[in-house]
Design an enzyme around this catalytic site. Sequence first.
Site, PDB file in Angstrom:
ATOM      1  N   ASP A   1      -6.140  -7.243   4.151  1.00  8.70           N
ATOM      2  CA  ASP A   1      -7.313  -6.581   3.551  1.00  8.70           C
ATOM      3  C   ASP A   1      -8.243  -7.633   2.967  1.00  8.70           C
ATOM      4  O   ASP A   1      -9.449  -7.644   3.222  1.00  8.70           O
ATOM      5  CB  ASP A   1      -6.831  -5.616   2.452  1.00  8.70           C
TER       6      ASP A   1
ATOM      7  N   LYS B   1       3.440 -15.244   1.615  1.00 14.49           N
ATOM      8  CA  LYS B   1       3.623 -15.931   0.338  1.00 14.49           C
ATOM      9  C   LYS B   1       5.117 -16.166   0.165  1.00 14.49           C
ATOM     10  O   LYS B   1       5.747 -15.733  -0.813  1.00 14.49           O
ATOM     11  CB  LYS B   1       3.015 -15.058  -0.785  1.00 14.49           C
TER      12      LYS B   1
ATOM     13  N   ASP C   1      -2.711 -18.228  -0.243  1.00 10.64           N
ATOM     14  CA  ASP C   1      -3.729 -18.907  -1.050  1.00 10.64           C
ATOM     15  C   ASP C   1      -4.368 -20.052  -0.264  1.00 10.64           C
ATOM     16  O   ASP C   1      -5.588 -20.216  -0.248  1.00 10.64           O
ATOM     17  CB  ASP C   1      -3.135 -19.403  -2.389  1.00 10.64           C
TER      18      ASP C   1
ATOM     19  N   TYR D   1       0.817  -1.213   0.000  1.00  5.13           N
ATOM     20  CA  TYR D   1       0.000   0.000   0.000  1.00  5.13           C
ATOM     21  C   TYR D   1       0.852   1.266   0.000  1.00  5.13           C
ATOM     22  O   TYR D   1       0.418   2.311  -0.463  1.00  5.13           O
ATOM     23  CB  TYR D   1      -0.910   0.029   1.240  1.00  5.13           C
TER      24      TYR D   1
ATOM     25  N   ASP E   1     -11.967  -9.397   4.743  1.00  2.00           N
ATOM     26  CA  ASP E   1     -13.283  -9.377   4.086  1.00  2.00           C
ATOM     27  C   ASP E   1     -13.837 -10.804   3.995  1.00  2.00           C
ATOM     28  O   ASP E   1     -15.022 -11.039   4.250  1.00  2.00           O
ATOM     29  CB  ASP E   1     -13.186  -8.806   2.656  1.00  2.00           C
TER      30      ASP E   1
HETATM   31  C1  IPM Z   1     -10.291  -1.462   4.333  1.00  2.00           C
HETATM   32  C2  IPM Z   1     -10.585  -0.821   3.020  1.00  2.00           C
HETATM   33  C3  IPM Z   1      -9.459   0.147   2.685  1.00  2.00           C
HETATM   34  C4  IPM Z   1      -8.190  -0.660   2.574  1.00  2.00           C
HETATM   35  C5  IPM Z   1      -9.678   1.012   1.430  1.00  2.00           C
HETATM   36  C6  IPM Z   1     -10.977   1.771   1.495  1.00  2.00           C
HETATM   37  C7  IPM Z   1      -8.527   1.935   1.179  1.00  2.00           C
HETATM   38  O1  IPM Z   1     -10.773  -1.791   2.036  1.00  2.00           O
HETATM   39  O2  IPM Z   1     -10.187  -0.734   5.345  1.00  2.00           O
HETATM   40  O3  IPM Z   1     -10.187  -2.681   4.384  1.00  2.00           O
HETATM   41  O4  IPM Z   1      -7.919  -1.251   1.529  1.00  2.00           O
HETATM   42  O5  IPM Z   1      -7.444  -0.724   3.566  1.00  2.00           O
HETATM   43 MG    MG Z   2     -10.795  -3.788   2.803  1.00  2.00          MG
END
Ligand code: IPM
Ligand code: MG
Length: 354
Positions: free
Chosen positions: A244, A188, A220, A142, A248
């Site tokens: 990230d 990885k 993975d 990032y 999710d």
């Molecule tokens: C998160 C989001 C952010 C990230 C974005 C909005 C920049 O997806 O907080 O997980 O990738 O960190």
């Molecule tokens: Mg995110």
Amino acid sequence: MANYKISIIKGDGIGPEIVDEAMKVLDRVAYKCGFSLEYSEYLMGGIAVDMTGVPLPDETIQGVLNSDACLFGAIGGAKWDTLPRELRPESGLLKFRKEMGVFANLRPAVVYDELINASSLKPEVVKGVDLMVVRELIGGIYFGEPRGKDDFKGWNTMVYSVPEIERIAHVAFKLAQKRRKKVCSVDKANVLDVSQLWRDTVTKIAVEYPDVELSHMYVDNAAMQLIANPRQFDVILTGNIFGDILSDEASMLSGSIGLLPSASTGEKTAVYEPIHGSAPDIAGQGIANPIATISSASMMLRYSLGEEKAADMIDSAIKKALSEGYRTKDLAAFDAKEVVSTSEMGDIIANYID
Ligand code: IPM
Ligand code: MG
């Protein structure tokens, strides 16, 4: 009487609605437990672009640094997606994390028994899941240099230094000591040099925590294991982009991204926010689920203010609202007794505090 300075960033989309509900619950629990909260509001994201021309005004940085902790809603929306990258709400968020020095992002994924049917996975797979993703938040691909794009190619760089890996590893091991004493470090290392350094460094730090069991997994495989057998995980330690993605994925074990809180901590201050986004498509309709933000407020009480009892009270009130069958629209299909609005859910949880 203890008085805490809380900075508030409501942001865009559903941000203002859900943060209002969390403040409602915080006020109630503060009154009950005999401490007070002094709020100051700051701008960030699209609303900051509209009002000040930049996604992260300096005043916000200073204000949050001067507070005991920050409660944050969500930012972003289609309206600002066509701006140059440095003016986008997301750039404001990344700069904010960096300026605050919040290198450790804690993202729990817990399956509430009351909502076991909301998961897209079979109940017998997700029952009892209680894991924590510890994501490094201000390094990795990032932020690595060089980065850029021209008409022919684009490039980013994944960089981690030993001290960056060490400090996030300590966070994960310390957390595991208070939980089920297992850390799974995800990388990885079969392909990336930066991941080999990650693995070697985490292995070295593990020696200081002999009571914690360390394992390593390629990212993975971890993505697969998370849906095949999620109960095997306690603390998952990983870098910025893997965290990230995996957080999710982990959030869907619980059925709704509207339930899960997060904490970002570092040396200067801490920021608490729901893991979901600003959901502009449902903003202003009173149907957003405020539970992830209310739960983030509970994490704030626990981790930044040391108000454990107040945090427990919020957690129990959320559980009670769910077990009594109250659901916002996102969860209406799952054993709902009554479908309620955003602010009704806030009222119900606040009332269960009493
Ligand atoms: C998160 C989001 C952010 C990230 C974005 C909005 C920049 O997806 O907080 O997980 O990738 O960190
Ligand atoms: Mg995110």
